[in-house]
Design an enzyme around this catalytic site. Structure first.
Site: not given
Ligand code: PAF
Length: 278
Positions: A28, A33-34, A58, A144-145, A147
């Site tokens: 969210g 980028g999203h 995470q 996305g690249q 990450d």
């Molecule tokens: O890149 C992110 O936003 C998160 O690491 C993901 C891939 C949605 C996993 O929670």
């Protein structure tokens, strides 16, 4: 736009979806980028599911899970405008019931770079993405690249566990000042935001270095980053883009990755350098 919040409803719903179907997993607080990932999925698939789930697994205990930016109403407006057909918003309690006890650890990639600085982070990423891929059964999943390590880890997991999804990597999207879009940019004060520009500047500086010595390349990055007093360097890495093994001579394509603190905010960026042996 269909909004699904339970695992049972999602399991039923995916049986009716038309394929090819793309999944865009997000936490969210959507930004450009999203949107790039979402637009790619919408243009390449008949159906697109966007998941919104701030994944507690995470985040390390000292990290920002509680304060992670959340604005569901705004996210839903953005997704409606982007013509997304389905949004999946599972709850933490259903996704990870109290007796949850199965985790995915992609050993080859989970301990290096980001994994060293954020132990346990990638176990959380791999576990949530694995669950989402199994639940939603997409043909394509978009990441996305920015990450880069996350993408390598997800590709490895997808192969190792025979999940059969095509993983699509989408180039990093930058704001006009070169700063890569990230949900955590919202935390930056005005002066920190200005300081954050130096990440991309250092990645541009490395492209100007006419040398194949890793030390020369790293020095160019350090020189650029240390000009900015608000920046504290976590790591600068030059590695093989397929394995993330550190390299000593640049004689083929390599991944330049940096992680810094701007004040208290940790930012990462990277660049694929492919002109060194020309
Ligand atoms: O890149 C992110 O936003 C998160 O690491 C993901 C891939 C949605 C996993 O929670």
């Amino acid at each position: 736009m269909k909004v699904i919040t339970t695992l049972g409803d999602m399991a039923e719903y995916i049986l009716k979806l038309t394929h090819p179907m793309g999944l865009v997993p997000t936490m969210g607080s959507l930004h450009q980028g999203h949107l790039e990932l979402i637009n790619r999925s919408c243009s390449e698939n008949v159906s697109t599911i966007v998941s919104i789930f701030v994944n507690p697994l995470q985040f390390l205990p000292n990290e920002d899970f509680d304060n992670y930016p959340r604005d569901l109403n705004r996210d839903l407006e953005i997704l409606k405008k982007a013509n997304v057909d389905t949004v999946f918003i599972p709850t933490v309690t259903e996704f990870y019931p109290s007796d949850f006890s199965t985790y995915v650890d992609v050993e080859k990639f989970s301990k290096k770079l980001e994994g060293k600085s954020r132990p346990g982070h990638f176990r959380g990423v791999a576990t949530v993405v694995c669950k989402l891929l199994i639940l939603c059964r997409p043909d394509y999943a978009y990441f996305g690249q920015k990450d880069a390590q996350q993408v390598l880890l997800i590709r490895q997991m997808n192969r190792d566990l025979n999940l059969g999804v095509s993983i699509v990597t989408v180039p990093t999207v930058r704001d006009v000042d070169g700063v890569a879009f990230s949900s955590r940019n919202k935390y930056l004060s005005n002066s920190e935001r200005k300081a954050a520009r130096v990440l991309y500047q250092s990645l541009l500086a490395v492209q100007e270095v006419k040398s194949s010595s890793v030390d020369d390349l790293k020095n160019a990055i350090f020189k650029s980053l240390t000009k900015e007093p608000l920046i504290k360097i976590d790591y600068v890495s030059i590695s093989d883009p397929d394995t993330l093994e550190e390299i000593s001579v640049v004689n083929k394509k390599c991944l330049v990755s940096i992680a810094v603190y701007v004040g208290k905010i940790r930012l990462i960026d990277n660049f694929l350098l492919d002109n060194m042996w020309r």
